[in-house]
Scaffold this motif. Structure first.
Motif, PDB file in Angstrom:
ATOM      1  N   SER A  48       0.845  -1.064   0.004  1.00  0.00           N
ATOM      2  CA  SER A  48      -0.084  -0.043  -0.179  1.00  0.00           C
ATOM      3  C   SER A  48       0.966   1.163  -0.006  1.00  0.00           C
ATOM      4  N   ASN A  49       0.347   2.369  -0.619  1.00  0.00           N
ATOM      5  CA  ASN A  49       0.910   3.567  -0.440  1.00  0.00           C
ATOM      6  C   ASN A  49       1.446   3.951   1.118  1.00  0.00           C
ATOM      7  N   GLU A  50       0.391   3.515   2.142  1.00  0.00           N
ATOM      8  CA  GLU A  50       0.791   3.880   3.300  1.00  0.00           C
ATOM      9  C   GLU A  50       2.059   3.039   3.969  1.00  0.00           C
ATOM     10  N   THR A  51       2.038   1.897   3.608  1.00  0.00           N
ATOM     11  CA  THR A  51       3.189   1.183   3.824  1.00  0.00           C
ATOM     12  C   THR A  51       4.653   1.639   3.514  1.00  0.00           C
ATOM     13  N   HIS A  52       4.397   2.242   2.057  1.00  0.00           N
ATOM     14  CA  HIS A  52       5.702   2.802   1.468  1.00  0.00           C
ATOM     15  C   HIS A  52       6.071   4.043   2.131  1.00  0.00           C
ATOM     16  N   LEU A  53       5.164   4.957   2.695  1.00  0.00           N
ATOM     17  CA  LEU A  53       5.223   6.116   3.171  1.00  0.00           C
ATOM     18  C   LEU A  53       5.885   6.049   4.589  1.00  0.00           C
ATOM     19  N   LEU A  54       5.501   4.866   5.367  1.00  0.00           N
ATOM     20  CA  LEU A  54       6.014   4.479   6.623  1.00  0.00           C
ATOM     21  C   LEU A  54       7.594   3.979   6.354  1.00  0.00           C
ATOM     22  N   ARG A  55       7.719   3.381   5.385  1.00  0.00           N
ATOM     23  CA  ARG A  55       9.151   3.106   5.251  1.00  0.00           C
ATOM     24  C   ARG A  55       9.967   4.172   4.904  1.00  0.00           C
ATOM     25  N   ALA A  56       9.442   5.182   3.978  1.00  0.00           N
ATOM     26  CA  ALA A  56      10.304   6.318   3.600  1.00  0.00           C
ATOM     27  C   ALA A  56      10.227   7.265   4.802  1.00  0.00           C
ATOM     28  N   MET A  57       9.369   7.389   5.489  1.00  0.00           N
ATOM     29  CA  MET A  57       9.458   8.359   6.935  1.00  0.00           C
ATOM     30  C   MET A  57      10.409   7.862   7.500  1.00  0.00           C
ATOM     31  N   LYS A  66      17.484  16.035  11.415  1.00  0.00           N
ATOM     32  CA  LYS A  66      17.143  17.066  10.234  1.00  0.00           C
ATOM     33  C   LYS A  66      15.705  17.013  10.304  1.00  0.00           C
ATOM     34  N   ALA A  67      14.968  18.392  10.253  1.00  0.00           N
ATOM     35  CA  ALA A  67      13.476  18.213  10.148  1.00  0.00           C
ATOM     36  C   ALA A  67      12.959  18.099   8.836  1.00  0.00           C
ATOM     37  N   MET A  68      11.739  17.295   8.978  1.00  0.00           N
ATOM     38  CA  MET A  68      11.165  16.710   7.926  1.00  0.00           C
ATOM     39  C   MET A  68       9.802  17.702   7.537  1.00  0.00           C
ATOM     40  N   THR A  69       9.895  18.361   6.285  1.00  0.00           N
ATOM     41  CA  THR A  69       8.324  18.844   5.860  1.00  0.00           C
ATOM     42  C   THR A  69       7.844  17.993   4.922  1.00  0.00           C
ATOM     43  N   ARG A  70       6.604  18.480   4.369  1.00  0.00           N
ATOM     44  CA  ARG A  70       6.101  17.686   3.330  1.00  0.00           C
ATOM     45  C   ARG A  70       6.805  17.866   2.139  1.00  0.00           C
ATOM     46  N   ASN A  71       7.368  19.064   1.790  1.00  0.00           N
ATOM     47  CA  ASN A  71       8.147  18.991   0.756  1.00  0.00           C
ATOM     48  C   ASN A  71       9.608  18.096   0.795  1.00  0.00           C
ATOM     49  N   SER A  72       9.834  18.197   1.733  1.00  0.00           N
ATOM     50  CA  SER A  72      11.305  17.454   1.837  1.00  0.00           C
ATOM     51  C   SER A  72      11.000  15.936   1.600  1.00  0.00           C
ATOM     52  N   LEU A  73       9.772  15.464   2.154  1.00  0.00           N
ATOM     53  CA  LEU A  73       9.631  14.177   2.096  1.00  0.00           C
ATOM     54  C   LEU A  73       9.139  13.658   0.433  1.00  0.00           C
ATOM     55  N   LEU A  74       8.225  14.488   0.055  1.00  0.00           N
ATOM     56  CA  LEU A  74       8.006  14.248  -1.382  1.00  0.00           C
ATOM     57  C   LEU A  74       9.352  14.320  -2.340  1.00  0.00           C
ATOM     58  N   GLU A  75      10.247  15.129  -1.844  1.00  0.00           N
ATOM     59  CA  GLU A  75      11.618  14.958  -2.803  1.00  0.00           C
ATOM     60  C   GLU A  75      12.123  13.824  -2.311  1.00  0.00           C
ATOM     61  N   VAL A 101       0.661  11.762   0.895  1.00  0.00           N
ATOM     62  CA  VAL A 101       1.692  11.995   1.677  1.00  0.00           C
ATOM     63  C   VAL A 101       1.147  12.806   2.902  1.00  0.00           C
ATOM     64  N   SER A 102       0.485  13.846   2.680  1.00  0.00           N
ATOM     65  CA  SER A 102      -0.045  14.653   3.669  1.00  0.00           C
ATOM     66  C   SER A 102      -0.966  13.805   4.960  1.00  0.00           C
ATOM     67  N   ARG A 103      -1.819  12.702   4.324  1.00  0.00           N
ATOM     68  CA  ARG A 103      -2.413  12.051   5.311  1.00  0.00           C
ATOM     69  C   ARG A 103      -1.447  11.297   6.103  1.00  0.00           C
ATOM     70  N   ALA A 104      -0.435  10.643   5.529  1.00  0.00           N
ATOM     71  CA  ALA A 104       0.343   9.923   6.262  1.00  0.00           C
ATOM     72  C   ALA A 104       1.118  10.933   7.310  1.00  0.00           C
ATOM     73  N   LEU A 105       1.457  11.923   6.883  1.00  0.00           N
ATOM     74  CA  LEU A 105       2.196  12.748   7.875  1.00  0.00           C
ATOM     75  C   LEU A 105       1.481  13.238   9.194  1.00  0.00           C
ATOM     76  N   LEU A 106       0.218  13.491   8.717  1.00  0.00           N
ATOM     77  CA  LEU A 106      -0.759  13.804   9.991  1.00  0.00           C
ATOM     78  C   LEU A 106      -1.077  12.563  10.965  1.00  0.00           C
ATOM     79  N   LYS A 107      -1.309  11.411  10.031  1.00  0.00           N
ATOM     80  CA  LYS A 107      -1.404  10.320  10.922  1.00  0.00           C
ATOM     81  C   LYS A 107      -0.200   9.608  11.696  1.00  0.00           C
TER      82      LYS A 107
END
Ligand code: ZN
Length: 326
Positions: free
Chosen positions: A241-250, A260-269, A280-286
């Motif tokens: 799932s996208n969410e699993t990928h985002l958990l791994r990326a975060m 180093k601070a993480m912002t939505r843009n830096s994670l997207l990059e 990405v926004s949803r995963a960051l909030l959750k």
């Protein structure tokens, strides 16, 4: 009774994450292998202790304690009403020799001095006890959990400080019948007040070395194809799932860019835009603690790492993963 989980060290997490996104140098490979070997030794220690049983003692694992001005790392502290036993775990393999207090492996002197290390770790706790005006006992042993470790020495005083694999079960059995009463509770409270973060870990990774994007949890390939809520691996067919990928990326972001601070843009990059910014926004909030600072918002990943996140967040992930071969 184990008081806390055994987690991978920062070093191990760092090199595990780094090797997914770049080719490790020789030096990094050596550090990675050493971190992994150390962790395996600690897990082996836990496994044998589990098997023998530890109901009559309290055991802290992988603890950093700030005592006085310095921070000391402890692989395991075994506590009962008698006091604290420090277990310094060394996953050495091969032939070792101790001569005149110096340690040699295959004829070459090694940089570590395990006995001195143990004495320092024990000494720190004696200092803590004295400062607290208490009277519990503090002692320690070097534990060599590998059955492929051989020690030769003419210094017989060494043997009273070490436990080798063939004696490990018998050693753990000695903790049976320990009493966990007020004294143990006092010791645990005293130790918990000194718990600190690992101060040795500094990440100075060169960001340009890192491959951006998301990769398959099964075969680590970056060659993935989008479907609506998943990414499908073109190499092995796994679907996550996208969410699993985002958990791994975060998790990777937190470990590789330590501090180093993480912002939505830096994670997207970091994920090279492979997942839609809304997801990405949803995963960051959750999954992050949110820090609003004027116009900029930074996010701090809630979990220790990806595995920790999965164990805590698994039941809340909406779309299932399908890893091939699992
Ligand atoms: Zn794959």
């Amino acid at each position: 009774m184990f008081l806390n989980p055994r987690l991978k060290s920062h070093d191990l997490l760092f090199y595990d994450a780094l090797e997914k996104r770049t080719e490790l140098t020789k030096h990094e490979n050596r550090r990675h292998a050493a971190a992994l070997k150390g962790f395996e030794g600690e897990c082996l220690y836990d496994e044998i202790f589990n098997d023998v049983g530890h109901d009559d003692v309290l055991v802290y694992r992988d603890l950093y304690l700030k005592i006085g001005e310095s921070v000391t790392q402890y692989d395991a502290l075994v506590i009962d009403d008698e006091g604290i036993v420090v277990n310094e775990i060394k996953n050495y393999t091969g032939d070792y020799k101790v001569e005149g207090g110096d340690w040699y492996r295959a004829g070459r002197r090694i940089t570590e001095d395990p006995v001195a290390q143990l004495n320092r770790a024990v000494g720190k706790l004696i200092g803590l006890r004295n400062t607290a005006n208490s009277s519990f006992r503090v002692s320690g042993k070097l534990i060599f959990p590998s059955d492929d470790f051989y020690l030769h020495t003419d210094d017989n005083s060494i043997w009273s400080k070490i436990v080798v694999r063939s004696d490990l079960r018998r050693y753990f059995r000695q903790f049976r019948g320990g009493k966990i009463g007020n004294k143990s509770q006092f010791i645990v409270r005293l130790l918990s007040e000194q718990i600190a973060e690992n101060p040795y870990f500094k990440s100075d990774v060169d960001e340009t070395r890192l491959r951006k994007g998301v990769y398959c949890g099964n075969c680590k390939s970056f060659n993935l194809e989008k479907s609506r809520y998943h990414l499908i691996c073109n190499n092995c067919g796994s679907k996550e799932s996208n969410e699993t990928h985002l958990l791994r990326a975060m998790s990777d972001y937190k470990i590789l860019y330590y501090g180093k601070a993480m912002t939505r843009n830096s994670l997207l990059e970091f994920i090279d835009g492979k997942i839609h910014w809304k997801a990405v926004s949803r995963a960051l909030l959750k999954h992050c603690f949110i820090n609003k600072n004027g116009v900029s918002t930074t996010y701090h990943f809630k979990y220790k790492n990806f595995e920790d996140a999965l164990s805590k967040a698994n039941c809340h992930i909406k779309y299932k993963d399908y890893l091939t071969g699992k």
